[in-house]
Enzyme design. Sequence first.
Site, short mmCIF file in Angstrom:
data_model
loop_
_atom_site.label_atom_id
_atom_site.label_comp_id
_atom_site.label_asym_id
_atom_site.label_seq_id
_atom_site.Cartn_x
_atom_site.Cartn_y
_atom_site.Cartn_z
N GLU A 95 2.12 -49.36 14.04
CA GLU A 95 1.91 -48.01 13.50
C GLU A 95 0.74 -47.24 14.11
OE1 GLU A 95 1.89 -48.28 9.21
OE2 GLU A 95 4.04 -48.70 9.13
N GLU B 129 11.05 -51.18 9.45
CA GLU B 129 10.33 -51.36 8.19
C GLU B 129 10.89 -50.38 7.17
OE1 GLU B 129 6.13 -51.28 7.63
OE2 GLU B 129 5.69 -52.39 9.47
#
Length: 899
Positions: A468, A564
């Site tokens: 991320e 995710e």
Amino acid sequence: MRVVEEMIAALFLLCSSATSSTVFELSLDSSHWRFANRNTSVFGTGRVPGGVFADLRSNGVLNEDPLRRYNDVAYRWVSEDDWIYSATFKVNSSSEAFKKKFIIFDGIDTFGKIYLNKKLIGSTNNMFVRYTFSVEDFLKEGENVLEVIIKSPIRMANHFFNDYSNKIPPFCVPKEYNGECHVNYLRKMQSSFGWDWGPAFPSVGIWKSVKIIMFQENLLEDVKTETIVANASHWLLKTDIYVKCFESISNAKLKLALNTEKSILSIEQDCCNDICVENEIHSVIELYVPTTDVSTWWPSGYGKQPLYNLSIEFKTKNDDVQSRTISIGFRTAELIQKQIDKNDPSLGLSFYFKINGVAIFAKGTNYVPANVFPEKMNDENVISNLLIAAKQVHMNTIRVWGGGVYESDVFYKLCDKLGIMVWQDMMFACNMYPANHQFLETVEVEIKQQIRRLQHHPSIILWAGNNENEAALRGNWYGTRNNYSMFASDYIALYVNTIRKIVMKEDRTRNFVVSSPTNGLKSEEENYIAENPYSALYGDVHYYNYEVNSWSSIFFPWTRFASEYGLQSLPAYQTLQKAFDVNDLINFPSPALIHRQHLPLGYGFMLYQIEINLPVPPKPTVSDYVYLSQIVQARAMRIQTEWYRKHRNTLLKDGRGLTMGALYWQLNDVWQAPTWSSIDYDQRWKMLHYSALDFFSPIIIVPELEISNNLTMYVVSDSLVDLEVIFNVEVYSWKSNTPLSTYISDTILLKNNSAQLILNENYFNWLKAITQKCGQSKDQQIRSCFLHTKLYYNNINMTEASPSNYLFPTTFNKIIGYETPNISVSRVWQETKNQIHVTLESTGIGLFVWLNVTQIDGNFNENGFVMLNKTKTVKYTSNKDISLKQFNLEIEYLRTKFI
């Protein structure tokens, strides 16, 4: 100071045969180390491998389990102190026969200084690096004292932050984490300073093995392999061998031996007639392997996972022989990123894995460390239970998340054996990071070592640079916009010019993506930081949205790959009981439960999701919320995962769709708390994990009532052959467990390895044609009836091809006609020592029937199910022998009326 007896005995034995072998190892792993804090006010007997929290607990200094109640904060003093570990051992004169003597620390957590006989031999600054120190000038005959001083990680993090001229955000974790700051300056498990699913326990310790190694001249160190399809009849096995050297080597030989299904294939060649550069010589051996001698390694669900022992021998001119054996598999692995339409580049690129030339839909989850304490995270039983549980519910992929650790050898060997593909992050997550020389230098060593350690595992299919951080930088998560150019430059320096460069050099067999989520090749075109890293037209996406109904597909992304996505639930009540006092579990949420909720506004989101979908008792207990939160999570993940699976072949006009991966967040837990896991800390399966048995099944049918009032049904098949099936739809009223009507389709050709739309009609028109008994108005039809669907093979026996699936047109707090049934156990019996059968009886339809047992060493064949028939039999299988007397069963199911 106590003498370590077993060390002495082993070293005497080792030295007695010093002239007849090449390499000798003496393990310094022991339970007889001594440890103390900096001022020696706290001390005791320690274990290596181990960690300070475990040692303090075993010595009675910590009188409670660190995971109880508020101990993550109460025991923070441990992480604020420095700790000294020491051991004493003896060496006799036989050790003089060896020219080279080293001590190897496979892992020190994290900032250590190592002294041998009061002399500094080296220092450490990276938890993920194996350290090798020469001890020839320090090891002496007789008694030796080894001492390791490990500094407080909290103080070291603050030191680097204060010392670094350009402050690197985020400056601390959210206050809800009850954590510590500046972990991004340390090469240490990032989540050890606190995360939204785990506590802050910044541990210290010698968390991996320690050994003294002695040899004459050179040392066989690392082995890498590459399997290439040479032609129709042969694989080419290329093996890279790395020898630690101290001078040029001549007249040495390397021998390779592969144990195949038919014979032992071997090859020998001269090696190492090269100059020793930076203490290393690199040689390559090529061996052609007939395809008839080995079978291909496949992901779980697509074939078998044959593994073959590959032995490497390094033989010097003095006939000294060193050897190493690894297990390898023969397979090809590709990450396919190609234009969706060559005539229209605006439609984006694909993003999927192809194994042995076959497109694989990645079904699985994300893996966090098995324990928050490094000394416990390599527990073979826990790792085995988790990975086997993943395979049991048809998973074929696990993403090792970048805020944890590079997992143990045991982990990857099991993934090889089980056919679980591994998406391997490098250990960088949710932070900006320094890019100074010192930091990049230790990262170089880390990445090089880890690639060489892990590269031969066939289960690993992808390397990823971070978690991320591309999205965080572009999205200004941490206020980097005002100095974007500097942080972008640091990002490139770390992940591209350092990590990517090393990965591409060290491993030619796999793809590398810089971040996750990422736009993949498109991100690379935009200098590795895409304008929108969450684009649905490229790469992978992480998706979380707690403010909308998690059961509604209208909010799901049409992504190429969902790496995710998730929703929180509470762990089992029995699991909570181990961490909390009785008073903590009376009201929800109690102060102690609030302390465990690290997601900001987490309980508010949880209650919102429950209340918009389910009937809630007027005075709900903690146990009620455990059950209800697990229903919401299981149902949400089922709907979302089925959404991704059914759209693997769907391409919208704007290029969205063609989803080829669904990895939910997350598999496992590190403590007893509300998290996104499907298996809680005590290894109890949540309802989500049982639900995965259905939604990850190789063949599924997916009904949906779209916002347009269209009823759609998709069928999805992972089979590599076409199949003939029919689908059956039963219409039920909530009033009865006898179907109102049944629809049976014509034969459908279920195409291999694909998803296809088999029904697309106005729901109300379709329902009216099937039955008139669901009410006159659309509102009544939606609230009073539901559909039960299943696929069957078109054969004589009408064998079931898929698990049951259901279309519930409305939420369960709006249904009408439902009478809470009475569900009871009518029979319990045992046919084998580790299995118990249970037959249930119900007076009506049972929703989310949950069977809870006190044993945690086994599971039911299904749980959290819809009970349509008046009777149902399930099977509980334990990992060990059990008796009926031990089998305490509780039944829970959804109620719409409360007394």
